[in-house]
Motif scaffolding. Structure first.
Motif, PDB file in Angstrom:
ATOM      1  N   ASP A 160      -7.147 -23.356  14.585  1.00 56.68           N
ATOM      2  CA  ASP A 160      -6.219 -24.464  14.848  1.00 56.68           C
ATOM      3  C   ASP A 160      -4.968 -24.409  13.976  1.00 56.68           C
ATOM      4  OD1 ASP A 160      -8.111 -25.401  16.641  1.00 56.68           O
ATOM      5  OD2 ASP A 160      -8.880 -26.954  15.294  1.00 56.68           O
ATOM      6  N   PHE A 161      -4.941 -23.514  13.009  1.00 54.45           N
ATOM      7  CA  PHE A 161      -3.877 -23.509  12.000  1.00 54.45           C
ATOM      8  C   PHE A 161      -2.482 -23.377  12.615  1.00 54.45           C
ATOM      9  CE2 PHE A 161      -1.479 -21.416   8.469  1.00 54.45           C
ATOM     10  CZ  PHE A 161      -1.510 -22.487   7.594  1.00 54.45           C
ATOM     11  N   ASN A 162      -2.267 -22.385  13.465  1.00 54.91           N
ATOM     12  CA  ASN A 162      -0.935 -22.194  14.050  1.00 54.91           C
ATOM     13  C   ASN A 162      -0.540 -23.363  14.936  1.00 54.91           C
ATOM     14  OD1 ASN A 162      -0.599 -19.812  12.684  1.00 54.91           O
ATOM     15  ND2 ASN A 162      -0.914 -18.489  14.459  1.00 54.91           N
ATOM     16  N   THR A 163      -1.502 -23.926  15.661  1.00 52.35           N
ATOM     17  CA  THR A 163      -1.202 -25.104  16.487  1.00 52.35           C
ATOM     18  C   THR A 163      -0.752 -26.262  15.612  1.00 52.35           C
ATOM     19  OG1 THR A 163      -2.816 -24.415  18.160  1.00 52.35           O
ATOM     20  CG2 THR A 163      -2.171 -26.744  18.149  1.00 52.35           C
ATOM     21  N   LEU A 164      -1.446 -26.487  14.502  1.00 47.66           N
ATOM     22  CA  LEU A 164      -1.056 -27.572  13.595  1.00 47.66           C
ATOM     23  C   LEU A 164       0.324 -27.320  12.999  1.00 47.66           C
ATOM     24  CD1 LEU A 164      -4.493 -28.194  11.874  1.00 47.66           C
ATOM     25  CD2 LEU A 164      -3.298 -29.722  13.462  1.00 47.66           C
ATOM     26  N   LEU A 165       0.608 -26.076  12.635  1.00 46.79           N
ATOM     27  CA  LEU A 165       1.938 -25.758  12.103  1.00 46.79           C
ATOM     28  C   LEU A 165       3.012 -25.995  13.155  1.00 46.79           C
ATOM     29  CD1 LEU A 165       1.376 -22.513   9.994  1.00 46.79           C
ATOM     30  CD2 LEU A 165       1.508 -24.885   9.207  1.00 46.79           C
ATOM     31  N   GLU A 166       2.750 -25.541  14.359  1.00 45.52           N
ATOM     32  CA  GLU A 166       3.729 -25.710  15.432  1.00 45.52           C
ATOM     33  C   GLU A 166       3.970 -27.182  15.748  1.00 45.52           C
ATOM     34  OE1 GLU A 166       4.143 -24.591  20.126  1.00 45.52           O
ATOM     35  OE2 GLU A 166       3.089 -23.182  18.805  1.00 45.52           O
ATOM     36  N   LEU A 167       2.906 -27.959  15.805  1.00 47.71           N
ATOM     37  CA  LEU A 167       3.047 -29.384  16.116  1.00 47.71           C
ATOM     38  C   LEU A 167       3.710 -30.167  14.991  1.00 47.71           C
ATOM     39  CD1 LEU A 167      -0.448 -30.135  17.720  1.00 47.71           C
ATOM     40  CD2 LEU A 167       1.781 -30.207  18.884  1.00 47.71           C
ATOM     41  N   GLY A 168       3.366 -29.863  13.754  1.00 47.16           N
ATOM     42  CA  GLY A 168       3.799 -30.699  12.639  1.00 47.16           C
ATOM     43  C   GLY A 168       4.900 -30.147  11.769  1.00 47.16           C
ATOM     44  N   PHE A 169       5.295 -28.876  12.004  1.00 50.19           N
ATOM     45  CA  PHE A 169       6.279 -28.250  11.120  1.00 50.19           C
ATOM     46  C   PHE A 169       7.285 -27.381  11.874  1.00 50.19           C
ATOM     47  CE2 PHE A 169       2.311 -28.928   8.865  1.00 50.19           C
ATOM     48  CZ  PHE A 169       2.729 -29.618   7.738  1.00 50.19           C
ATOM     49  N   ALA A 170       7.533 -27.663  13.150  1.00 55.24           N
ATOM     50  CA  ALA A 170       8.410 -26.819  13.971  1.00 55.24           C
ATOM     51  C   ALA A 170       9.811 -26.704  13.373  1.00 55.24           C
ATOM     52  CB  ALA A 170       8.481 -27.347  15.401  1.00 55.24           C
ATOM     53  N   ALA A 171      10.380 -27.798  12.897  1.00 54.92           N
ATOM     54  CA  ALA A 171      11.731 -27.747  12.326  1.00 54.92           C
ATOM     55  C   ALA A 171      11.760 -26.856  11.084  1.00 54.92           C
ATOM     56  CB  ALA A 171      12.232 -29.152  11.994  1.00 54.92           C
TER      57      ALA A 171
END
Length: 165
Positions: free
Chosen positions: A127-138
């Motif tokens: 789930d790590f990359n999904t969480l990064l993409e959802l919460g840290f895209a900017a």
């Protein structure tokens, strides 16, 4: 009714299971183990196994609190909780994301420990990359721009290439 295993029995079961699973770990105090699980998306996930009076407490840090899109991140975590075995996502007092679980001491076996640690690794790493993409895209986009301008390696940002177009 099955009696809870004495703490000493659980310590022995966990020590033997971690050794048999060939999982990197450190024993802190009696009944406290820090297990290091190797990953792919995350280099490693550290997971505490803490023996308490009646339960084995499991806790692994997954990522810090999101910078953005809190609703999207929390929706993902709640939906994901429905599919997890033995652990669930939770937030600490500052909003960082952890996997936590409790196993009754009488249920602590090598097989159960293997299932729990496998689930921690699958969730934290998967789930790590999904969480990064959802919460840290900017932040990821800023990092990409900064590295691109300086000719720095973009290798560890490849999983997020779709964010840069």
């Amino acid at each position: 009714m099955t009696e809870p295993a004495p703490t000493g029995d659980a310590v022995t079961v966990i020590e033997r299971a971690l050794r048999d699973l060939d999982v990197e770990h450190t024993r802190r105090d009696r009944g406290e183990f820090l297990v290091t699980l190797p990953g792919t998306n995350r280099l490693q996930t550290q997971c505490w196994l803490l023996i308490r009076e009646h339960t084995l407490f499991v806790q692994a840090f997954v990522c810090r609190q999101p910078d953005e899109n809190h609703d999207g991140v929390y929706r993902f975590l709640l939906q994901r909780n429905a599919r997890l075995y033995g652990v669930h996502y939770a937030l600490d007092r500052i909003g960082d994301i952890h996997l936590i679980g409790r196993v009754p001491l009488h249920a602590v076996t090598a097989a159960e420990l293997d299932r729990i640690l496998g689930q921690v690794l699958e969730a934290a790493d998967g789930d790590f990359n999904t969480l990064l993409e959802l919460g840290f895209a900017a932040s990821i986009r800023r990092e990409y721009a900064w590295r691109s301008e300086r000719g720095e390696s973009l290798a560890n940002l490849r999983a997020f290439e779709h964010l840069f177009t």
